[in-house]
Scaffold this motif. Structure first.
Motif, PDB file in Angstrom:
ATOM      1  N   GLN A 121       0.818  -1.213   0.000  1.00 12.27           N
ATOM      2  CA  GLN A 121       0.000   0.000   0.000  1.00 12.27           C
ATOM      3  C   GLN A 121       0.855   1.269   0.000  1.00 12.27           C
ATOM      4  N   ILE A 122       2.172   1.100   0.016  1.00 13.45           N
ATOM      5  CA  ILE A 122       3.082   2.239  -0.182  1.00 13.45           C
ATOM      6  C   ILE A 122       3.387   2.287  -1.675  1.00 13.45           C
ATOM      7  N   THR A 123       2.620   3.063  -2.395  1.00 11.52           N
ATOM      8  CA  THR A 123       2.693   3.028  -3.860  1.00 11.52           C
ATOM      9  C   THR A 123       3.737   3.970  -4.440  1.00 11.52           C
ATOM     10  N   GLN A 124       4.256   4.899  -3.648  1.00 11.74           N
ATOM     11  CA  GLN A 124       5.303   5.799  -4.137  1.00 11.74           C
ATOM     12  C   GLN A 124       6.613   4.991  -4.233  1.00 11.74           C
ATOM     13  N   PRO A 125       7.234   4.907  -5.394  1.00 15.78           N
ATOM     14  CA  PRO A 125       8.358   3.978  -5.608  1.00 15.78           C
ATOM     15  C   PRO A 125       9.553   4.186  -4.670  1.00 15.78           C
ATOM     16  N   GLU A 126       9.996   5.441  -4.518  1.00 18.83           N
ATOM     17  CA  GLU A 126      11.181   5.674  -3.679  1.00 18.83           C
ATOM     18  C   GLU A 126      10.921   5.297  -2.226  1.00 18.83           C
ATOM     19  N   TRP A 127       9.780   5.684  -1.702  1.00 18.52           N
ATOM     20  CA  TRP A 127       9.464   5.348  -0.311  1.00 18.52           C
ATOM     21  C   TRP A 127       9.370   3.840  -0.134  1.00 18.52           C
ATOM     22  N   ASN A 128       8.763   3.177  -1.088  1.00 24.90           N
ATOM     23  CA  ASN A 128       8.624   1.732  -0.997  1.00 24.90           C
ATOM     24  C   ASN A 128       9.987   1.051  -0.995  1.00 24.90           C
ATOM     25  N   ARG A 129      10.880   1.491  -1.862  1.00 23.75           N
ATOM     26  CA  ARG A 129      12.205   0.877  -1.942  1.00 23.75           C
ATOM     27  C   ARG A 129      12.993   1.104  -0.657  1.00 23.75           C
ATOM     28  N   ILE A 130      12.919   2.307  -0.103  1.00 23.12           N
ATOM     29  CA  ILE A 130      13.655   2.611   1.119  1.00 23.12           C
ATOM     30  C   ILE A 130      13.128   1.783   2.296  1.00 23.12           C
ATOM     31  N   VAL A 131      11.818   1.704   2.420  1.00 20.89           N
ATOM     32  CA  VAL A 131      11.220   0.945   3.519  1.00 20.89           C
ATOM     33  C   VAL A 131      11.591  -0.533   3.409  1.00 20.89           C
ATOM     34  N   ARG A 132      11.469  -1.099   2.221  1.00 23.43           N
ATOM     35  CA  ARG A 132      11.816  -2.516   2.039  1.00 23.43           C
ATOM     36  C   ARG A 132      13.294  -2.763   2.329  1.00 23.43           C
ATOM     37  N   PHE A 133      14.146  -1.860   1.888  1.00 25.53           N
ATOM     38  CA  PHE A 133      15.587  -2.004   2.098  1.00 25.53           C
ATOM     39  C   PHE A 133      15.914  -2.016   3.593  1.00 25.53           C
ATOM     40  N   LEU A 134      15.347  -1.081   4.330  1.00 27.17           N
ATOM     41  CA  LEU A 134      15.671  -0.976   5.757  1.00 27.17           C
ATOM     42  C   LEU A 134      15.028  -2.093   6.574  1.00 27.17           C
ATOM     43  N   LEU A 135      13.827  -2.499   6.209  1.00 25.65           N
ATOM     44  CA  LEU A 135      13.208  -3.634   6.907  1.00 25.65           C
ATOM     45  C   LEU A 135      14.044  -4.893   6.738  1.00 25.65           C
ATOM     46  N   LYS A 136      14.577  -5.083   5.546  1.00 26.22           N
ATOM     47  CA  LYS A 136      15.421  -6.252   5.306  1.00 26.22           C
ATOM     48  C   LYS A 136      16.680  -6.198   6.166  1.00 26.22           C
TER      49      LYS A 136
END
Length: 315
Positions: A121-136
Motif C-alpha cells: 500500500q506504499i505506492t510511491q516507488p522511492e518510499w517503498n524501496r527505502i522501507v523494504r531495504f531498511l526492513l530487510k
C-alpha cells in the motif's frame, strides 16, 4: 498452587520461577542495603523488596537472572506486591523462556505477514524501496525487540506490534480524510521506530546501547535512510526523500521530547498523534491491570506522572 504471577491474589503464598526484570540497590533507614526488584513472567510483573542484601546478593540477583521465588502476595496502597520469603538462582532445566518473557498478542509470523501486506500500500516507488531495504536490514530484530525499555509495548515483538497497531489506525484515518497521503503516512509509520533496534539492547534485560544514549533512534534511522539512498542510487536531499526523513525526525512532536523538528507536514502531525495515542492506551491499560476496580493506578511516568482511575462500573 499458582502457576504464574497473574494468578496471584492478596494473601496467597506461592513458589514460582520468575525473571528479575529490573533491580535497584537502595539503602534503608537502618542504613542497610536492600534490593528493589521487579519480578516478571509471561503473564505479569510485580514488585518486591529483598531486605538486608549482602554484597554477594547484589552480585547474584541481577536483571536478566531467573530465580526460584518463594513468597506471599500482599496488597499495598491498592497495588499487589511480593513479600519475599526465599529466593535462589533457578536451575536452567526448571523453566523455559517462553513462560517468563511476555510476547506480543500476535506471533512473529503473523506480524511479518501483516507488515509485509502493508508494503503493497506504499505506492510511491522511492518510499517503498527505502522501507523494504531498511526492513530487510533489521528483519530479525524488528520482529523480536520491545518498543521500549519499560514504558509502552515493553515485551518481545512489541516494536513490530506497536508499528502494526499505528499502521491500522493510519489506514482508518486515511479512509476518513482523503487529503492524507497514505503512502507517506504508512512509510513513516513503518520506519518511525525502526532505529530502536540499535537504540535498545534486545528483549532480555533491555538497556539503552551506547548509540541509543548518544544518538537516539530518531537520529539513527535518519542516518540509515541516507545510507539506504546511497545503496539504492537515490538522492537523499530530493524533496520526495526529505518528506520521508521529516516524518521520522518530527514524530516525537516536541523539541523537549527529542524531535529535531516539530511536524511541518499533515502526515507528520498525524503520525505523531497516532504514535502518542497508541503508546498512551498501552501504558494506561498496563497500569490499570495492576490495580483493582475502584482504585487509582500508580503514577505513570510516560503520562506526565498522572494516575488513572479504574471504574467499578463496567456497563
Amino acid at each position: 498452587m499458582s502457576k504464574n504471577l497473574a494468578d496471584l491474589q492478596a494473601g496467597m503464598d506461592f513458589e514460582l520461577p520468575v525473571l528479575i526484570k529490573q533491580v535497584d540497590v537502595r539503602i534503608a533507614r537502618n542504613q542497610k542495603q536492600f534490593l528493589a526488584i521487579i519480578f516478571a513472567d509471561a503473564t505479569a510483573e510485580l514488585p518486591g523488596k529483598f531486605w538486608d542484601a549482602t554484597a554477594q546478593d547484589v552480585l547474584n540477583f541481577t536483571a536478566g537472572k531467573v530465580v526460584d521465588l518463594t513468597g506471599k502476595c500482599e496488597l499495598y496502597k491498592g497495588s499487589l506486591q511480593i513479600k519475599i520469603v526465599a529466593m535462589k538462582i533457578a536451575a536452567a532445566e526448571t523453566y523455559s523462556w517462553g513462560q517468563l518473557i511476555k510476547h506480543a498478542p500476535l506471533q512473529k509470523q503473523q506480524l511479518q505477514d501483516q507488515i509485509n501486506e502493508l508494503l503493497f500500500q506504499i505506492t510511491q516507488p522511492e518510499w517503498n524501496r527505502i522501507v523494504r531495504f531498511l526492513l530487510k536490514q533489521h528483519q530479525e530484530s524488528f520482529f523480536e525487540y520491545p518498543a521500549a525499555k519499560s514504558n509502552h509495548h515493553d515485551y518481545a515483538g512489541g516494536l513490530a506490534y506497536h508499528t502494526l497497531s499505528i499502521a491500522r489506525l493510519a489506514l482508518d484515518v486515511c479512509q476518513h480524510y482523503a487529503q492524507i497521503n497514505q503512502s507517506l503516512l504508512l512509510a513513516g509509520v513503518i520506519l518511525h521506530d525502526l532505529g530502536k533496534t540499535s537504540e535498545l539492547s534486545g528483549v532480555l534485560n533491555t538497556q539503552y546501547t551506547l548509540a541509543g544514549n548518544l544518538l537516539g533512534h530518531i537520529v539513527i534511522i535518519d542516518g540509515e535512510i541516507v545510507t539506504a539512498c546511497k545503496q539504492l542510487h537515490l538522492d537523499a536531499n530530493s524533496e520526495v526523500v526529505l518528506l520521508l526523513r521529516h516524518m521520522i525526525i518530527a514524530h516525537h512532536g516536541l523539541y523537549e521530547y527529542g524531535s529535531p523538528k516539530r511536524p511541518q507536514l499533515l502526515e507528520a502531525e498525524v503520525l505523531h498523534s497516532l504514535d502518542e495515542l497508541d503508546a498512551a492506551i498501552n501504558m494506561i491499560t498496563k497500569a490499570q491491570q495492576k490495580v483493582a476496580p475502584g482504585q487509582f493506578t500508580d503514577r505513570i511516568f510516560g503520562m506526565d506522572n498522572r494516575r488513572f482511575y479504574v471504574p467499578n462500573h463496567k456497563d
